[in-house]
Design an enzyme around this catalytic site. Structure first.
Site, PDB file in Angstrom:
ATOM      1  CG  HIS A  23      -1.945  -1.030   1.173  1.00  0.00           C
ATOM      2  ND1 HIS A  23      -2.780  -1.175   2.022  1.00  0.00           N
ATOM      3  CD2 HIS A  23      -2.219  -1.944   0.136  1.00  0.00           C
ATOM      4  CE1 HIS A  23      -3.663  -2.446   1.917  1.00  0.00           C
ATOM      5  NE2 HIS A  23      -3.212  -2.727   0.510  1.00  0.00           N
ATOM      6  CG  HIS A  25      -0.062  -9.560  -3.207  1.00  0.00           C
ATOM      7  ND1 HIS A  25       0.210  -7.984  -3.309  1.00  0.00           N
ATOM      8  CD2 HIS A  25      -0.986  -9.476  -2.142  1.00  0.00           C
ATOM      9  CE1 HIS A  25      -0.539  -7.478  -2.603  1.00  0.00           C
ATOM     10  NE2 HIS A  25      -1.462  -8.023  -2.012  1.00  0.00           N
TER      11      HIS A  25
END
Length: 290
Positions: free
Chosen positions: A78, A261
């Site tokens: 993030h 991911h």
């Protein structure tokens, strides 16, 4: 020509690690030209520097973990997404703890503060770009990511779940600071209520709450959506953070179907491998680095 840039001043963020449940904090600081993004573990007996590069990825289980010489930083996607989305080339991220604070589950708390304070251009350094001139793709079962030639950075993302509330969503967006701030940064990490016990049993999401995650139930969402298709936009947010591990700005149209991911990182590795191959063998026709 585009110049590199860094932050105008430093910023401190404190909160909880979503997986560790620990109280953690980071201080994001300006850095000299050609530094890149570097994490510095400040809570240990000696300083440890971990560059935000794909070679240092050690895990992609429920987030992206970086490690170097046995020291790790978890859930980096993030803050990296924020810096990449705002076109910040160089920054030190001092971290107190093993995990970046989850804040509200999005990158907005980082993005809002950093963008408001401004940036410093670094004319002594030119920004680097990578362009894949021919299609490149990676797959993992029914998940796929394709990188196409493009003169900017655009992402088309699709999620598809066999779930009564969240089925198929799609978003296509040109990634630059304005659209990142307005259309991506507020999207929160999400999960299904059926997953919670599994995560806890595996020592994951120990710091997860309804204040830092969007929980998808059989009859609705745990809180009002910030965007009509918030889950797929969060997939884009994560993808941007993982793409930043390339260490250069990508000029490409990325099409991601049920990305993760793991697959994001595989794409970055594939692009990097082609760049190195081209540098070593000029006849390689796949990746152009400018």
């Amino acid at each position: 020509m585009e110049y590199q840039r860094t932050l105008l001043r430093e910023h401190t963020f404190s909160g909880t690690g979503i997986h560790s449940g620990e109280s953690v904090s980071i201080c994001v600081k300006p850095a000299p030209v050609n530094t890149g993004i570097v994490f510095i573990r400040k809570d240990l007996s000696s300083l440890h520097y971990i560059k935000a590069l794909v070679d240092n990825v050690s895990s992609t289980i429920r987030g992206t973990t970086l490690s170097f010489e046995g020291v790790e930083v978890r859930t980096v996607e993030h803050i990296l997404s924020c810096l990449y989305g705002l076109r910040v080339d160089n920054a030190f991220i001092e971290i107190y703890g093993s995990e970046v604070p989850i804040m509200d589950g999005s990158s907005h708390p980082f993005t809002d503060v950093i963008n408001a304070s401004g940036f410093r251009e670094q004319p002594e350094g030119e920004r680097s770009f990578i362009i894949p001139p021919e299609p490149l793709w990676v797959s993992d079962r029914d998940s796929h990511i394709i990188a196409l030639p493009w003169d900017e950075f655009k992402i088309t993302c699709i999620v598809d779940y066999n779930h009564p509330i969240l089925k198929t969503q799609m978003e296509e967006i040109l990634i630059e600071p304005r659209t990142y701030i307005n259309c991506i940064s507020q999207s929160r990490t999400y999960g299904f209520v059926e997953e919670i016990q599994y995560l806890l049993d595996n020592n994951l999401a120990l710091g997860g709450t309804l204040d830092n995650a969007l929980v998808i139930k059989k009859d609705g969402y745990s809180s009002p959506l910030r965007y009509p298709n918030e889950p797929v936009r969060h997939k884009i947010l994560d993808l941007i953070g993982d793409v930043s591990l390339l260490g250069s700005y990508l000029k490409s149209h990325i099409i991601a179907v049920k990305s993760s991911h793991k697959l994001n990182v595989e794409l970055v590795k594939a692009i990097k491998s082609m760049v190195l191959n081209r540098n070593n063998h000029s006849q390689n026709r796949y990746v152009d680095c400018i």
